[in-house]
Scaffold this motif. Structure first.
Motif, PDB file in Angstrom:
ATOM      1  N   LYS A  51     -20.112 -21.293 -23.777  1.00 42.77           N
ATOM      2  CA  LYS A  51     -20.215 -22.061 -22.529  1.00 42.77           C
ATOM      3  C   LYS A  51     -21.591 -22.707 -22.423  1.00 42.77           C
ATOM      4  O   LYS A  51     -21.709 -23.893 -22.061  1.00 42.77           O
ATOM      5  N   GLU A 257     -20.581 -14.278 -18.689  1.00 46.52           N
ATOM      6  CA  GLU A 257     -19.700 -14.008 -17.548  1.00 46.52           C
ATOM      7  C   GLU A 257     -18.517 -14.972 -17.539  1.00 46.52           C
ATOM      8  O   GLU A 257     -17.371 -14.576 -17.310  1.00 46.52           O
ATOM      9  N   TRP A 258     -18.777 -16.243 -17.813  1.00 44.56           N
ATOM     10  CA  TRP A 258     -17.704 -17.248 -17.833  1.00 44.56           C
ATOM     11  C   TRP A 258     -16.728 -16.973 -18.971  1.00 44.56           C
ATOM     12  O   TRP A 258     -15.507 -17.049 -18.787  1.00 44.56           O
ATOM     13  N   ASN A 260     -15.978 -14.166 -20.444  1.00 46.20           N
ATOM     14  CA  ASN A 260     -15.163 -12.987 -20.161  1.00 46.20           C
ATOM     15  C   ASN A 260     -14.146 -13.223 -19.055  1.00 46.20           C
ATOM     16  O   ASN A 260     -13.109 -12.551 -19.005  1.00 46.20           O
ATOM     17  N   ALA A 261     -14.431 -14.182 -18.179  1.00 48.35           N
ATOM     18  CA  ALA A 261     -13.535 -14.445 -17.052  1.00 48.35           C
ATOM     19  C   ALA A 261     -12.529 -15.564 -17.339  1.00 48.35           C
ATOM     20  O   ALA A 261     -11.572 -15.743 -16.580  1.00 48.35           O
ATOM     21  N   ASN A 262     -12.732 -16.313 -18.408  1.00 48.18           N
ATOM     22  CA  ASN A 262     -11.876 -17.476 -18.707  1.00 48.18           C
ATOM     23  C   ASN A 262     -11.468 -17.439 -20.181  1.00 48.18           C
ATOM     24  O   ASN A 262     -11.881 -18.289 -20.984  1.00 48.18           O
ATOM     25  N   THR A 263     -10.637 -16.465 -20.506  1.00 47.60           N
ATOM     26  CA  THR A 263     -10.305 -16.199 -21.902  1.00 47.60           C
ATOM     27  C   THR A 263      -9.718 -17.411 -22.619  1.00 47.60           C
ATOM     28  O   THR A 263     -10.150 -17.760 -23.726  1.00 47.60           O
ATOM     29  N   GLU A 282      -8.317 -15.996 -28.543  1.00 44.92           N
ATOM     30  CA  GLU A 282      -7.728 -15.693 -27.236  1.00 44.92           C
ATOM     31  C   GLU A 282      -7.209 -14.258 -27.182  1.00 44.92           C
ATOM     32  O   GLU A 282      -7.333 -13.581 -26.166  1.00 44.92           O
ATOM     33  N   PRO A 286     -10.748 -10.075 -25.359  1.00 41.52           N
ATOM     34  CA  PRO A 286     -10.851  -8.912 -24.470  1.00 41.52           C
ATOM     35  C   PRO A 286     -11.323  -7.640 -25.170  1.00 41.52           C
ATOM     36  O   PRO A 286     -11.706  -6.674 -24.492  1.00 41.52           O
TER      37      PRO A 286
END
Length: 330
Positions: A51, A257-258, A260-263, A282, A286
């Protein structure tokens, strides 16, 4: 009465002026940005950066610092550039950071942990439910004489299993050989890192993740952690502008953070940068334990991990444990 009123007014004005002065003093100074060249290895240690990499390329990027990024296939490409000063920062294996610290006589500083453990025990079957269940079994794995072997041996020992006596480890030269052994039935149990676990499961639908070695390490509750990668910087870079380094860590943390939150979106970027195929990323993200851990927590986890490696083979951390100046911000 007039005199009292005047005194009260003077006191109020004095206190107000003092408060305003204090507020002015407390105003944070503007950070002078730097131009940072950052390298990362293709794999989990680069995934958390995507990101930041993407946003830094945009014309309207509003970061304090200017960033340029390089992706490398191996640490052997990155280490010489860091030592020669052609890179400012790099995401590298945790033990390599310690080795570079020794090699440069303390000129490498660890800014943070970017990836926890990515090692897993996988099985075609249901016999393994704990580390103790590995006793009497044969495991295929890659990484003999390096951190995967030391980590596995440590966890076995901590769970009452003697690595050399109770377990047979069939060491392969590459992770792909382990996957092939599982596919042909030559092996039923393997130790694999992500994203190779995901790749193996795509070929072997019945392959089960039996143990997450990061969780097994955490269960020991000794303050340390199983680690994969860290982000380091040259000491000259850190000492010349600590505020700019802090701004980088803030940008990095936001990127992690982004991711991990927007796989799905993160996987697309990971694919675009050629780090890992998007479809694999994808599914694997996780389980890649991407983090940005700094300060005292970083030191505690990293120091404990490096001590395990040093006890197994001091050469794996450059011959000795690094000093306190190896850890930034503590």
């Amino acid at each position: 009465m007039k005199r009292m009123a005047a005194l009260c007014l003077a006191l109020v004005l004095t206190l107000t002026a003092a408060a305003c002065g204090k507020k002015e003093e407390e105003q944070p100074q503007e950070v002078t940005g730097e131009q940072y060249s950052v390298a990362a290895l293709k794999g989990p240690t680069a995934m958390g950066l995507v990101k930041l990499m993407h946003d830094a390329e945009q014309e309207d990027a509003s970061f304090v610092n200017d960033y340029t990024f390089t992706l490398a296939a191996s640490a052997d490409e990155v280490a010489p550039l860091l030592i020669k000063g052609e890179l400012d920062m790099a995401c590298v294996p945790a033990n390599l950071a310690a080795t570079l610290y020794q090699k440069t006589e303390g000129e490498i500083v660890t800014l943070g942990i970017n990836t926890l453990g990515v090692l897993y025990i996988v099985e075609n079957g249901n016999a393994v439910r704990s580390m103790a269940d590995l006793s009497g079994k044969t495991i295929v794995a890659s990484g003999k004489g390096s951190t995967p072997e030391y980590a596995l041996n440590y966890l076995l020992e901590q769970n009452g299993v003697k690595p050399m006596d109770d377990v047979i480890v069939d060491w392969k030269s590459e992770h792909s050989e382990c996957v092939s052994a599982l596919a042909t039935g030559a092996a039923t149990i393997a130790m694999l890192p992500q994203p190779f676990v995901t790749v193996a499961q795509s070929k072997l639908p019945d392959l089960r993740v039996a143990l997450d070695l990061t969780e097994e390490w955490d269960a020991l509750d000794n303050g340390s952690a199983l680690l994969t990668g860290v982000v380091v910087a040259r000491r000259e870079v850190v000492e010349s502008n600590p505020a700019a380094v802090d701004a980088f860590l803030s940008d990095y943390a936001a990127s992690v953070e982004w991711v991990n939150a927007n796989t799905a979106d993160a996987a697309a970027l990971i694919g675009d940068y050629g780090i890992v195929e998007a479809a694999v990323a994808e599914k694997a993200l996780p389980y890649c334990n991407i983090v940005c851990i700094t300060g005292t927590e970083m030191k505690d986890k990293l120091c404990g991990y490096l001590q395990v490696l040093c006890d197994a083979d001091s050469a794996s951390v450059g011959g000795a444990m690094p000093g306190d100046d190896f850890y930034y911000g503590v």
